[in-house]
Design a protein around this motif. Structure first.
Motif, PDB file in Angstrom:
ATOM      1  N   GLU A  17       0.818  -1.218   0.000  1.00 46.80           N
ATOM      2  CA  GLU A  17       0.000   0.000   0.000  1.00 46.80           C
ATOM      3  C   GLU A  17       0.853   1.271   0.000  1.00 46.80           C
ATOM      4  O   GLU A  17       0.334   2.382  -0.071  1.00 46.80           O
ATOM      5  N   SER A 129      -3.227   3.835   8.334  1.00 41.56           N
ATOM      6  CA  SER A 129      -3.760   2.696   7.582  1.00 41.56           C
ATOM      7  C   SER A 129      -4.174   1.614   8.575  1.00 41.56           C
ATOM      8  O   SER A 129      -3.589   1.492   9.653  1.00 41.56           O
ATOM      9  N   GLU A 199      -8.520   6.046   1.096  1.00 41.53           N
ATOM     10  CA  GLU A 199      -8.007   5.210   0.005  1.00 41.53           C
ATOM     11  C   GLU A 199      -8.169   3.741   0.360  1.00 41.53           C
ATOM     12  O   GLU A 199      -8.023   3.361   1.522  1.00 41.53           O
ATOM     13  N   GLU A 200      -8.473   2.961  -0.658  1.00 41.86           N
ATOM     14  CA  GLU A 200      -8.458   1.499  -0.574  1.00 41.86           C
ATOM     15  C   GLU A 200      -7.479   1.059  -1.659  1.00 41.86           C
ATOM     16  O   GLU A 200      -7.870   0.811  -2.798  1.00 41.86           O
ATOM     17  N   PRO A 201      -6.180   1.013  -1.314  1.00 39.28           N
ATOM     18  CA  PRO A 201      -5.162   0.908  -2.361  1.00 39.28           C
ATOM     19  C   PRO A 201      -5.279  -0.354  -3.213  1.00 39.28           C
ATOM     20  O   PRO A 201      -5.516  -1.442  -2.706  1.00 39.28           O
ATOM     21  N   GLU A 217      -5.519  -9.078  -5.573  1.00 41.32           N
ATOM     22  CA  GLU A 217      -5.758  -7.938  -4.679  1.00 41.32           C
ATOM     23  C   GLU A 217      -6.734  -6.927  -5.270  1.00 41.32           C
ATOM     24  O   GLU A 217      -7.120  -5.971  -4.597  1.00 41.32           O
ATOM     25  N   PHE A 223      -6.567  -3.021   2.556  1.00 42.42           N
ATOM     26  CA  PHE A 223      -6.203  -1.924   3.450  1.00 42.42           C
ATOM     27  C   PHE A 223      -7.158  -0.750   3.294  1.00 42.42           C
ATOM     28  O   PHE A 223      -7.699  -0.508   2.216  1.00 42.42           O
TER      29      PHE A 223
END
Lengths: 231, 231
Positions: A17, A129, A199-201, A217, A223
């Motif tokens: 991330e 995070s 953010e949701e990387p 992913e 995350f």
């Protein structure tokens, strides 16, 4: 076991991330920074290199703090052993408070947020995070596989049950706390923060191109990153 | 089929998220309100009853607009057939813009948000609900059942793939748009909104006590509610 993870060996570049998280780090010139759950101190050193005056890293693990100290030769970085819940500093001491993947191990997120708010100077930034609520919801924290052993989908369950999740991540008997997205965000709002960005990387496109297995992913967010600012 | 759903027959009380949504409705005395995707007009009438000066309800369905008109005898409520994407009003015309479970049918959320921002007066409120990104991620939008036909868990897949989802909700061939939580929130922030509150409603405790089957709604969030304010 944690010591052998890419993020522990390679530092920030080994964290999936990081390419997103680093874009949210504010200007650190002449700031005081607190790093909650600093581990081996990779972020603390990075913040110092970016011009922070003083960085304090806190971690519960005495071993990690020791290693962090051994890996660090800059002045102005201070590693201390302690629990995130127990930190005590003068109100308004920090310009930026940061935490990487630590707050889902903390029992009272509410308490930490109220404390962070107190410790931040006006316009101070809280950047952190955590494992995504989608990731922590179901105790097993694993994919569902088809009969051939391929990933079929990511399961959710007990989403609204905010409580302990016993998982076997790396070592046995890790205790995590699942919280909903609502709790992560509204607790900040109630404490007097503005939400600046979430953010949701996704995986770094460059890494994805070289390692197609990272494509999985894209199927669920692992995350959640939140950047908040004192109102 | 939509006409027979509890929320269509019983109105607001038949909607599982209403007990939460209603707590977020701002003071409407002497306000101008726009209701995007107004359906049979339940919310529009409610807002008028709360003291709104003028409520305009927009819906793509000519049939729904006709029924909404037939069900309404208050002055000051105006139902108009049209697409949410095509609305045109003078900038700053509304104090509150509302939308219930409509924006996941709209192709360009970004465009709607920019438009809503323009149409709101200073300090105007944008309050809306959508199907939760956890709910819309996987095209099938159904539970995974065990061999006895009981619910086992809720599946997620393709979370990061923001695109059309063809589902068979009520009627065949419903087109929805899956968006991540990040998109729902950051689009608002980028357009100049403050996030005031988010909610992932649980079932009303009173309803839960009488209908134990609603317990399954604690296993995954079905709705996302966002309250934002012009900065």
């Amino acid at each position: 076991a944690y010591k052998r993870m890419p993020r522990s060996v390679e530092g920030l570049k080994g964290a999936g991330e990081w390419h997103v998280l680093k874009t949210l780090v504010p200007n650190l010139a002449n700031t005081n920074v607190l790093d909650l759950g600093c581990g081996f101190g990779w972020h603390s050193r990075y913040f110092h290199d970016l011009g922070a005056n003083q960085v304090i890293g806190i971690d519960l693990s005495e071993k990690m703090i020791q290693t962090a100290r051994e890996m660090t030769n800059q002045e102005g970085i201070d590693f201390r052993q302690g629990a995130i819940e127990d930190i005590e500093f003068k109100a308004g001491s920090f310009d930026v408070i940061f935490s990487s993947l630590a707050l889902h191990y903390v029992k009272s997120y509410q308490e930490v947020v109220r404390n962070v708010k107190q410790l931040l100077a006006p316009k101070g930034v809280f950047l952190f995070s955590v494992e995504h609520p989608i990731f922590t919801a179901r105790a097993e924290q694993d994919w569902i596989y088809d009969s051939k052993g391929n990933i079929d989908h990511w399961p959710i369950d007990d989403y609204q049950a905010e409580s302990i999740r016993q998982t076997s991540f790396l070592t046995d008997h890790v205790v995590k706390y699942h919280r909903t997205l609502t709790t992560y965000l509204n607790t900040l709002l109630e404490a007097g923060f503005l939400i600046e960005r979430i953010e949701e990387p996704k995986p770094d496109p460059a890494i994805l191109a070289q390692n197609p297995e990272y494509k999985q992913e894209l199927r669920r967010p692992m995350f959640l990153i939140i950047k908040a600012k004192v109102r």
